[in-house]
Design a protein around this motif. Structure first.
Motif, PDB file in Angstrom:
ATOM      1  N   VAL A 116      42.054  19.768  -1.570  1.00 34.19           N
ATOM      2  CA  VAL A 116      43.374  19.756  -0.945  1.00 34.19           C
ATOM      3  C   VAL A 116      43.220  19.800   0.571  1.00 34.19           C
ATOM      4  CG1 VAL A 116      44.886  20.514  -2.808  1.00 34.19           C
ATOM      5  CG2 VAL A 116      43.634  22.227  -1.528  1.00 34.19           C
ATOM      6  N   ALA A 117      43.732  18.757   1.197  1.00 38.01           N
ATOM      7  CA  ALA A 117      43.567  18.590   2.641  1.00 38.01           C
ATOM      8  C   ALA A 117      44.870  18.124   3.265  1.00 38.01           C
ATOM      9  CB  ALA A 117      42.456  17.570   2.898  1.00 38.01           C
ATOM     10  N   ALA A 118      46.006  18.462   2.621  1.00 31.17           N
ATOM     11  CA  ALA A 118      47.289  17.916   3.076  1.00 31.17           C
ATOM     12  C   ALA A 118      48.065  18.879   3.970  1.00 31.17           C
ATOM     13  CB  ALA A 118      48.141  17.536   1.866  1.00 31.17           C
ATOM     14  N   GLY A 172      47.979  22.611   9.296  1.00 31.73           N
ATOM     15  CA  GLY A 172      47.138  23.410  10.196  1.00 31.73           C
ATOM     16  C   GLY A 172      47.927  24.008  11.354  1.00 31.73           C
ATOM     17  N   GLY A 208      51.894  17.289  -0.881  1.00 37.91           N
ATOM     18  CA  GLY A 208      53.288  17.716  -0.792  1.00 37.91           C
ATOM     19  C   GLY A 208      53.488  18.746   0.305  1.00 37.91           C
ATOM     20  N   ALA A 209      54.659  19.367   0.286  1.00 40.44           N
ATOM     21  CA  ALA A 209      55.026  20.290   1.356  1.00 40.44           C
ATOM     22  C   ALA A 209      54.293  21.623   1.240  1.00 40.44           C
ATOM     23  CB  ALA A 209      56.532  20.526   1.325  1.00 40.44           C
ATOM     24  N   ALA A 211      39.936  21.978   1.616  1.00 39.78           N
ATOM     25  CA  ALA A 211      39.132  21.278   2.633  1.00 39.78           C
ATOM     26  C   ALA A 211      38.796  22.243   3.772  1.00 39.78           C
ATOM     27  CB  ALA A 211      39.912  20.088   3.168  1.00 39.78           C
ATOM     28  N   ALA A 212      39.704  23.197   4.017  1.00 36.89           N
ATOM     29  CA  ALA A 212      39.526  24.130   5.131  1.00 36.89           C
ATOM     30  C   ALA A 212      38.286  25.022   4.949  1.00 36.89           C
ATOM     31  CB  ALA A 212      40.768  24.990   5.271  1.00 36.89           C
TER      32      ALA A 212
HETATM   33  N1  CTP Z   1      47.138  22.351   1.825  1.00 38.73           N
HETATM   34  C1  CTP Z   1      47.604  21.194   1.218  1.00 38.73           C
HETATM   35  N2  CTP Z   1      48.939  20.908   1.210  1.00 38.73           N
HETATM   36  C2  CTP Z   1      49.799  21.744   1.797  1.00 38.73           C
HETATM   37  C3  CTP Z   1      49.364  22.948   2.402  1.00 38.73           C
HETATM   38  C4  CTP Z   1      47.995  23.224   2.385  1.00 38.73           C
HETATM   39  O1  CTP Z   1      46.814  20.405   0.702  1.00 38.73           O
HETATM   40  N3  CTP Z   1      51.097  21.423   1.795  1.00 38.73           N
HETATM   41  C5  CTP Z   1      45.700  22.606   1.871  1.00 38.73           C
HETATM   42  C6  CTP Z   1      45.176  22.663   3.295  1.00 38.73           C
HETATM   43  O2  CTP Z   1      44.917  21.349   3.789  1.00 38.73           O
HETATM   44  C7  CTP Z   1      43.972  23.516   3.209  1.00 38.73           C
HETATM   45  C8  CTP Z   1      44.258  24.426   2.002  1.00 38.73           C
HETATM   46  O3  CTP Z   1      45.372  23.869   1.345  1.00 38.73           O
HETATM   47  O4  CTP Z   1      42.768  22.791   2.984  1.00 38.73           O
HETATM   48  C9  CTP Z   1      44.487  25.861   2.418  1.00 38.73           C
HETATM   49  O5  CTP Z   1      45.681  25.943   3.193  1.00 38.73           O
HETATM   50  P1  CTP Z   1      45.788  26.528   4.665  1.00 38.73           P
HETATM   51  O6  CTP Z   1      44.501  27.093   5.110  1.00 38.73           O
HETATM   52  O7  CTP Z   1      47.018  27.366   4.737  1.00 38.73           O
HETATM   53  O8  CTP Z   1      45.967  25.180   5.533  1.00 38.73           O
HETATM   54  P2  CTP Z   1      47.245  24.648   6.294  1.00 38.73           P
HETATM   55  O9  CTP Z   1      48.449  24.832   5.451  1.00 38.73           O
HETATM   56  O10 CTP Z   1      46.915  23.280   6.756  1.00 38.73           O
HETATM   57  O11 CTP Z   1      47.293  25.624   7.549  1.00 38.73           O
HETATM   58  P3  CTP Z   1      48.548  26.463   8.088  1.00 38.73           P
HETATM   59  O12 CTP Z   1      48.988  27.329   6.951  1.00 38.73           O
HETATM   60  O13 CTP Z   1      47.996  27.204   9.259  1.00 38.73           O
HETATM   61  O14 CTP Z   1      49.573  25.436   8.467  1.00 38.73           O
END
Ligand code: CTP
Ligand code: MG
Length: 400
Positions: free
Chosen positions: A14-16, A19, A87-88, A113-114
């Motif tokens: 999951v990389a969506a 950040g 998604g969101a 992915a993080a």
């Molecule tokens: N992720 C995702 N879809 C989303 C939210 C998160 O695929 N709608 C993925 C992120 O890309 C990440 C992983 O879930 O690899 C863990 O989420 P997080 O560390 O919270 O990443 P982000 O949501 O991108 O960061 P932030 O909460 O700071 O915005």
């Protein structure tokens, strides 16, 4: 080329996410670590493992970039990659990944992915627990800080017994049907998949995580990941001074005749020749090459990575061993320079098929040149008595 006979295991990366806490100027997975993105590093760890399909879930508009990263990290396993739009929330992104799984996938690892620097061993531990029959598995590390419960005024309300706590990491592994059903029944948004599956009433077990599998969330996490990549990272690729130059390694292997079926040697099937015995196909040439490559890269030996506890390599042929080895090397920052291997055997006679063997072995090593030579031992020793085959390989590896 032939793919490794892996279990029906898929990894959803999951990389969506956007950040927002990192504020890296791009969605987090597409922020650079060392000239390569967070996603690229995460995928290198994934492709060093036994996945049969890799689904990358990315924000709208980043499909092309993700595909480039994935193809690059995948090497000759690029056809395992599916890219979909997320998604969101993380949970809806996981659902999007699940919807893209091939029909025959039975177990799924969901990976952030993080957590870009997660070592391949963590993937292997989670996959092994699933294979042993678990429905849901997470890697976990002990909590080192003393934990307090704090009220909304910032006052400490209670201490929490640290010994009962563990920090959950990814990849989290599930039987596909269990995760699917938990997602269908979800009535809340959970921050990880184990919470979702536990809410649906399934037991979740833990395996050992790894400090390197930390999640890049904020700026200091990004600095830490970058430092680990440039410094000596103990659990990852040894980026020591000698890493800058080429390294050589040696490997030997012996198998006796007496296996079932036909002979497999140097990546070729030899109809009419007696088979060699062994946990896999007994291809001493391939195994000697694997040992030489692993030795050159300082990654242990064939037993470290292909032991008898890896049922997916039982009966496997050279291509499976060699392409998995290329993946291990690539995750550690190495590519194959060239390989030279010599077979000592009375039979089969290599002369007519030497070039064919070189082509097949080279294809399994991402096109690196392979030289095959063969000799007999003047009737001396076990090879002279036609009891078995010995192979001796040297390999050169180069930093990526
Ligand atoms: N992720 C995702 N879809 C989303 C939210 C998160 O695929 N709608 C993925 C992120 O890309 C990440 C992983 O879930 O690899 C863990 O989420 P997080 O560390 O919270 O990443 P982000 O949501 O991108 O960061 P932030 O909460 O700071 O915005
Ligand atoms: Mg988030």
């Amino acid at each position: 080329m032939t793919l490794p006979p892996v279990p029906r295991l898929a990894v959803i990366v999951v990389a969506a996410g956007s950040g927002t806490r990192l504020r890296g100027g791009a969605p987090k997975a597409f922020v650079g670590l060392d000239g390569r993105t967070i996603l690229h590093h995460a995928l290198r760890g994934v492709f060093a493992g036994p996945a049969a399909q890799v689904v990358v879930v990315v924000p709208e508009g980043f499909q092309g970039e993700a595909l480039t990263d994935a193809r690059d990290a995948a090497g000759d396993r690029a056809d395992l990659v599916t890219v979909v739009t997320g998604g969101a929330t993380r949970q809806t992104s996981v659902a999007a990944g699940l919807a893209a799984l091939w029909a025959d996938v039975e177990t799924v690892l969901v990976h952030d992915a993080a957590r870009a620097l997660t070592p391949p061993a963590v993937f292997e531990r989670v996959a092994a627990a699933l294979e042993a029959g678990a429905d849901a598995v997470i890697p976990a590390v002990p909590v080192v800080d003393t934990i307090k419960r704090v009220d909304d005024t910032g006052r400490v309300v209670a201490a929490v017994d640290r010994s009962e706590l563990a920090a959950a990491q990814t990849p989290q592994g599930f039987r596909r049907s269990v995760l699917l059903e938990a997602l269908r029944r979800a009535d809340a948004d959970h921050t990880d998949d184990a919470a979702l599956v536990a809410a649906a009433g399934h037991p979740v077990i833990t395996v050992e995580g790894d400090a390197s599998a930390f999640k890049i969330t904020t700026g200091p996490d990004l600095d830490r990941a970058r430092a680990l990549l440039t410094d000596d990272a103990p659990t990852r690729a040894p980026r020591r001074p000698e890493h800058a130059g080429p390294r050589v390694g040696i490997g030997t292997d012996v198998h006796g005749f007496g296996g079932d079926g036909t002979l497999w040697l140097a990546g070729l099937e030899w109809p009419g020749e007696p088979a060699l015995s062994g946990h896999s196909d007994g291809d001493a040439v391939a195994h000697a090459i694997v040992d030489a490559l692993l030795a050159a890269a300082g990654l242990g030996d064939i037993g470290t990575h292909f032991g008898t506890d890896r049922p997916e390599f039982a009966g496997a042929h050279a291509a499976a061993f060699l392409s998995h080895t290329v993946g291990l090397l690539s995750a550690a920052g190495w590519r194959v320079g060239n390989v030279s291997v010599q077979v000592q055997a009375n039979r089969p006679r290599f002369a007519a098929r030497r070039l064919e063997a070189e082509r097949v072995l080279s294809a399994a090593l991402d096109g690196a040149p392979v030289s095959v030579s063969a000799t007999t031992t003047d009737g001396l020793g076990f090879t002279g008595r036609t009891e078995g085959v010995a192979a001796f390989a040297t390999a050169l590896v180069l930093p990526v």
